[in-house]
Every structure is written in C-alpha cells, then in structure tokens.
Motif scaffolding. Sequence first.
Motif, PDB file in Angstrom:
ATOM      1  N   GLY A  39     -20.406  20.375   3.734  1.00 48.88           N
ATOM      2  CA  GLY A  39     -19.046  20.687   3.323  1.00 48.88           C
ATOM      3  C   GLY A  39     -18.140  21.114   4.459  1.00 48.88           C
ATOM      4  O   GLY A  39     -16.945  21.325   4.256  1.00 48.88           O
ATOM      5  N   VAL A  40     -18.701  21.251   5.664  1.00 51.33           N
ATOM      6  CA  VAL A  40     -17.885  21.666   6.810  1.00 51.33           C
ATOM      7  C   VAL A  40     -17.145  20.455   7.373  1.00 51.33           C
ATOM      8  O   VAL A  40     -17.758  19.530   7.909  1.00 51.33           O
ATOM      9  CB  VAL A  40     -18.750  22.300   7.907  1.00 51.33           C
ATOM     10  N   THR A  41     -15.837  20.450   7.227  1.00 52.92           N
ATOM     11  CA  THR A  41     -14.981  19.413   7.796  1.00 52.92           C
ATOM     12  C   THR A  41     -13.787  20.089   8.454  1.00 52.92           C
ATOM     13  O   THR A  41     -13.497  21.266   8.201  1.00 52.92           O
ATOM     14  CB  THR A  41     -14.476  18.440   6.719  1.00 52.92           C
ATOM     15  N   MET A  42     -13.098  19.333   9.283  1.00 53.07           N
ATOM     16  CA  MET A  42     -11.904  19.868   9.921  1.00 53.07           C
ATOM     17  C   MET A  42     -10.877  20.280   8.868  1.00 53.07           C
ATOM     18  O   MET A  42     -10.240  21.330   8.969  1.00 53.07           O
ATOM     19  CB  MET A  42     -11.303  18.817  10.857  1.00 53.07           C
ATOM     20  N   ARG A  43     -10.735  19.453   7.849  1.00 55.07           N
ATOM     21  CA  ARG A  43      -9.746  19.733   6.806  1.00 55.07           C
ATOM     22  C   ARG A  43     -10.154  20.951   5.970  1.00 55.07           C
ATOM     23  O   ARG A  43      -9.297  21.732   5.546  1.00 55.07           O
ATOM     24  CB  ARG A  43      -9.551  18.503   5.920  1.00 55.07           C
ATOM     25  N   ALA A  44     -11.450  21.106   5.718  1.00 56.87           N
ATOM     26  CA  ALA A  44     -11.905  22.267   4.943  1.00 56.87           C
ATOM     27  C   ALA A  44     -11.637  23.556   5.699  1.00 56.87           C
ATOM     28  O   ALA A  44     -11.245  24.572   5.103  1.00 56.87           O
ATOM     29  CB  ALA A  44     -13.392  22.123   4.629  1.00 56.87           C
ATOM     30  N   VAL A  45     -11.847  23.531   7.004  1.00 61.23           N
ATOM     31  CA  VAL A  45     -11.583  24.720   7.818  1.00 61.23           C
ATOM     32  C   VAL A  45     -10.085  25.007   7.858  1.00 61.23           C
ATOM     33  O   VAL A  45      -9.660  26.160   7.739  1.00 61.23           O
ATOM     34  CB  VAL A  45     -12.148  24.528   9.243  1.00 61.23           C
ATOM     35  N   ALA A  46      -9.282  23.960   8.000  1.00 58.62           N
ATOM     36  CA  ALA A  46      -7.827  24.143   7.993  1.00 58.62           C
ATOM     37  C   ALA A  46      -7.354  24.732   6.667  1.00 58.62           C
ATOM     38  O   ALA A  46      -6.515  25.642   6.631  1.00 58.62           O
ATOM     39  CB  ALA A  46      -7.141  22.800   8.265  1.00 58.62           C
ATOM     40  N   ALA A  47      -7.904  24.205   5.573  1.00 57.12           N
ATOM     41  CA  ALA A  47      -7.527  24.712   4.256  1.00 57.12           C
ATOM     42  C   ALA A  47      -7.926  26.169   4.095  1.00 57.12           C
ATOM     43  O   ALA A  47      -7.198  26.970   3.491  1.00 57.12           O
ATOM     44  CB  ALA A  47      -8.173  23.855   3.168  1.00 57.12           C
ATOM     45  N   ARG A  48      -9.069  26.522   4.629  1.00 53.75           N
ATOM     46  CA  ARG A  48      -9.536  27.906   4.549  1.00 53.75           C
ATOM     47  C   ARG A  48      -8.553  28.852   5.239  1.00 53.75           C
ATOM     48  O   ARG A  48      -8.325  29.978   4.773  1.00 53.75           O
ATOM     49  CB  ARG A  48     -10.918  27.997   5.212  1.00 53.75           C
TER      50      ARG A  48
END
Length: 208
Positions: free
Chosen positions: A23-32
């Motif tokens: 589940g670790v993606t660039m977009r997931a981190v940005a959303a976090r």
Amino acid sequence: MGTTRGEIVAATLAVLDEDGLDGVTMRAVAARLGVQHNTVRWHASSKGRLLELASDELLAHCLDEPLPETFPDRLKELSRRCRTALLSHRDAARMVAGVFAAEPRTLRYADTVVATLLAAGHSRRTAAWTHWTIFYLTLGLTQEQQAAQETAPALLPDQVAADSYPALAEVLPYVGPDSFDQRFEFALDLLIAGLPRAEEPPGPGHRR
C-alpha cells in the motif's frame, strides 16, 4: 514552511503500518500529508527511493543507548536492536530486504557491527561476511515472523504426516510460530560459535 524529508519518511512508515508494503505509494504518502504528489517526488524521486529513506530511518536509533563493551555481548545486542527495529513496523523486514539503502544510519550501524568484529580480532573478510550473514538472518526470520502474524503457521500437523515425513513430524513442535525469539538467539549463538572455524587456514584445494 514546506514539507520536510523527515515528515515524508514518517508518513511513509505510517502508511506502511496501516496498509502494508503493497500500500506504500507516492500518492498514498502525499495523501497522508495532505500535499501534492510532486511535493513527495521533490524529496524522493521514485517509490524505490522513498523505501530506501524509510528503511534507513528504521535503524536510526539502534546506536542510541550504550552498548556492552565485551564480545560477543556487543555483537548480540546490536543484532537484537536491529531485529527490534524491523519488528517495530508492519512489513518492515520485507521493505528493507527489497532495497539497498546505502544511507548514513544504515552505514553507521553496519560500521559499528564490523568494527565490533574487527576489534575482537577477526579478519576483514570474516568481519564483513559475518555482518551480512547476521543481517540476512535477521531479515529472513523477521519476514517470516511478520508474515505469521497475518497468516496461518507454515506447517500444520496434517501437512507433515509421520508416515510420509517422519523427521519433520518429529521436530514439528520446534517449527511453530511461537519460537522466533528462541530461534533467533539459537542462530546467533551458532554463528558466533563458528567464528573461530572461519579464521582457520583453508585446506588443500580450497578456494577463498
């Protein structure tokens, strides 16, 4: 004030804990963080780089507390701290195993382990290879342990019937998912006990 690299790494580890490595993606981190995707990319140009930075952060505190002075207690304590760091986040061992994090904290940890072995009188080859052997052991056992927390044990009694696999059936009580600490200590002791043999000169025809 803009988003810092430290905040991005912390968010990466938070996503790792919540959603696992997949589940670790660039977009997931940005959303976090509530920022644009490009903000994350400014600090980490790819997902691989993001995982390298997060992997390095895992070892950030392995050297915070004083270490035993004597060998092999010092080596054992370093190895235990590395394992504890990997166990502190979901899928962390699988993450670290998938990258080559030649970053300051990882290198400082490795340097301390190798220095411990050199100070104990071991050769450069033995010091280097023993560090990697223990690190790979730690990664492998921790991956198994973290996977076991989400899945059934690797072997069940009905999978190793005594008439088909008599040796495995006999040792099955020692293969369960509840002996990781003991298995880790056993393996460490086994490796350390073999160090003097590693320093013996090679026999005839042996290539080193």
